[in-house]
Design a protein around this motif. Structure first.
Motif, PDB file in Angstrom:
ATOM      1  N   PRO A  48       0.771  -0.929  -0.417  1.00 36.47           N
ATOM      2  CA  PRO A  48       0.200  -0.020  -0.169  1.00 36.47           C
ATOM      3  C   PRO A  48       1.298   1.448   0.042  1.00 36.47           C
ATOM      4  O   PRO A  48       0.510   1.677  -0.333  1.00 36.47           O
ATOM      5  CB  PRO A  48      -0.400  -0.347   1.275  1.00 36.47           C
ATOM      6  N   SER A  49       2.119   1.779   0.425  1.00 39.86           N
ATOM      7  CA  SER A  49       2.895   2.786   0.410  1.00 39.86           C
ATOM      8  C   SER A  49       3.615   2.481  -0.444  1.00 39.86           C
ATOM      9  O   SER A  49       3.215   3.471  -1.336  1.00 39.86           O
ATOM     10  CB  SER A  49       4.048   2.563   1.814  1.00 39.86           C
ATOM     11  N   PHE A  50       3.740   1.513  -1.484  1.00 37.21           N
ATOM     12  CA  PHE A  50       4.424   1.690  -2.806  1.00 37.21           C
ATOM     13  C   PHE A  50       3.102   2.368  -3.204  1.00 37.21           C
ATOM     14  O   PHE A  50       3.307   3.347  -4.519  1.00 37.21           O
ATOM     15  CB  PHE A  50       5.325   0.449  -3.534  1.00 37.21           C
ATOM     16  N   ALA A  51       2.201   1.377  -3.842  1.00 35.35           N
ATOM     17  CA  ALA A  51       1.323   2.475  -4.416  1.00 35.35           C
ATOM     18  C   ALA A  51       0.879   3.704  -4.210  1.00 35.35           C
ATOM     19  O   ALA A  51       0.218   4.605  -4.906  1.00 35.35           O
ATOM     20  CB  ALA A  51      -0.001   1.749  -4.016  1.00 35.35           C
ATOM     21  N   ALA A  52       0.963   4.651  -2.976  1.00 32.08           N
ATOM     22  CA  ALA A  52       0.097   5.273  -2.540  1.00 32.08           C
ATOM     23  C   ALA A  52       1.947   6.532  -2.662  1.00 32.08           C
ATOM     24  O   ALA A  52       1.743   7.853  -3.637  1.00 32.08           O
ATOM     25  CB  ALA A  52      -0.057   5.871  -1.443  1.00 32.08           C
ATOM     26  N   VAL A  53       2.718   5.888  -2.503  1.00 29.31           N
ATOM     27  CA  VAL A  53       3.264   7.157  -3.241  1.00 29.31           C
ATOM     28  C   VAL A  53       3.754   7.124  -4.955  1.00 29.31           C
ATOM     29  O   VAL A  53       4.587   8.219  -5.640  1.00 29.31           O
ATOM     30  CB  VAL A  53       5.616   6.673  -2.439  1.00 29.31           C
ATOM     31  N   CYS A  54       3.489   6.075  -5.579  1.00 29.40           N
ATOM     32  CA  CYS A  54       4.177   6.273  -6.552  1.00 29.40           C
ATOM     33  C   CYS A  54       2.418   6.971  -7.651  1.00 29.40           C
ATOM     34  O   CYS A  54       2.737   7.419  -8.057  1.00 29.40           O
ATOM     35  CB  CYS A  54       3.169   4.628  -7.545  1.00 29.40           C
ATOM     36  N   SER A  55       0.813   6.591  -6.858  1.00 25.68           N
ATOM     37  CA  SER A  55       0.236   7.655  -7.166  1.00 25.68           C
ATOM     38  C   SER A  55       0.859   9.436  -6.611  1.00 25.68           C
ATOM     39  O   SER A  55       0.047   9.997  -7.987  1.00 25.68           O
ATOM     40  CB  SER A  55      -0.938   7.232  -6.572  1.00 25.68           C
ATOM     41  N   LEU A  56       1.598   9.071  -5.765  1.00 24.09           N
ATOM     42  CA  LEU A  56       1.627  11.040  -5.865  1.00 24.09           C
ATOM     43  C   LEU A  56       2.605  11.492  -6.638  1.00 24.09           C
ATOM     44  O   LEU A  56       2.741  13.171  -7.379  1.00 24.09           O
ATOM     45  CB  LEU A  56       2.103  10.936  -4.203  1.00 24.09           C
ATOM     46  N   CYS A  57       4.067  10.648  -6.589  1.00 25.78           N
ATOM     47  CA  CYS A  57       4.430  10.720  -8.004  1.00 25.78           C
ATOM     48  C   CYS A  57       4.524  11.286  -9.124  1.00 25.78           C
ATOM     49  O   CYS A  57       4.659  11.587 -10.147  1.00 25.78           O
ATOM     50  CB  CYS A  57       6.168  10.252  -7.471  1.00 25.78           C
ATOM     51  N   LEU A  58       3.196  10.596  -9.206  1.00 26.26           N
ATOM     52  CA  LEU A  58       2.816  10.570 -11.338  1.00 26.26           C
ATOM     53  C   LEU A  58       1.952  11.707 -11.030  1.00 26.26           C
ATOM     54  O   LEU A  58       2.242  12.613 -11.743  1.00 26.26           O
ATOM     55  CB  LEU A  58       2.150   9.471 -11.312  1.00 26.26           C
ATOM     56  N   ALA A  59       1.066  11.709 -10.168  1.00 29.34           N
ATOM     57  CA  ALA A  59       0.335  13.659  -9.989  1.00 29.34           C
ATOM     58  C   ALA A  59       1.294  14.467 -10.031  1.00 29.34           C
ATOM     59  O   ALA A  59       0.947  15.096 -11.031  1.00 29.34           O
ATOM     60  CB  ALA A  59      -0.398  13.108  -9.149  1.00 29.34           C
TER      61      ALA A  59
END
Length: 150
Positions: free
Chosen positions: A47-58
């Motif tokens: 879950p932390s990886f999905a969150a950080v990838c989402s934030l970086c892509l945004a």
């Protein structure tokens, strides 16, 4: 007492607060997190990886000119304890997922409709989610100005 695994939105809240994200950046990140929860590839991510990838892509989509030295990305990678290279690959996977949602996969229309409301800043209707920009980010190299060169 039952202990449960935290979901990516809980990590996203923490990362957004730590990076001083604005409402649009946080809403677009939430949009990507929800898409990731329904994708078979991304569903296996921590879950932390999905969150950080989402934030970086945004961040890459909304503010590609800011943070040209890469300090923001380095700080987020350190906070999340994931490597920048892994985050690059995860961002590319999320960009490809967004492309497939836009073109083919009508099963995920509910997320698009949800995030087209004013409550979520209408992030699913943003012009930055066009195919050309996402194709650029979906290439695994992700060599854009805003990404740190390590």
């Amino acid at each position: 007492m039952r202990l449960m695994r935290p979901i990516s939105l809980q990590f996203l809240r923490q990362f957004s607060y730590s990076s001083r994200s604005d409402v649009v950046l946080h809403s677009l990140s939430k949009y990507f997190c929800e898409l990731a929860m329904l994708c078979p590839i991304a569903a296996r991510w921590k879950p932390s990886f999905a969150a950080v990838c989402s934030l970086c892509l945004a961040k890459l989509l909304l503010e590609p000119w800011e943070d040209s030295d890469g300090q923001w990305f380095t700080r987020i990678a350190t906070l999340s304890r994931h490597s920048l290279e892994d985050i690059r690959v995860g961002c590319a996977d999320l960009a490809r997922l967004q492309i497939s949602v836009r073109q083919y996969d009508r099963k995920l229309d509910a997320i698009d409709i949800k995030y087209s409301s004013a409550m979520f800043e209408q992030v699913s209707k943003l012009d930055i989610l066009d195919k050309n920009r996402l194709n650029e980010l979906a290439s695994r190299s992700l060599k854009c100005v805003a990404w740190p060169l390590h």
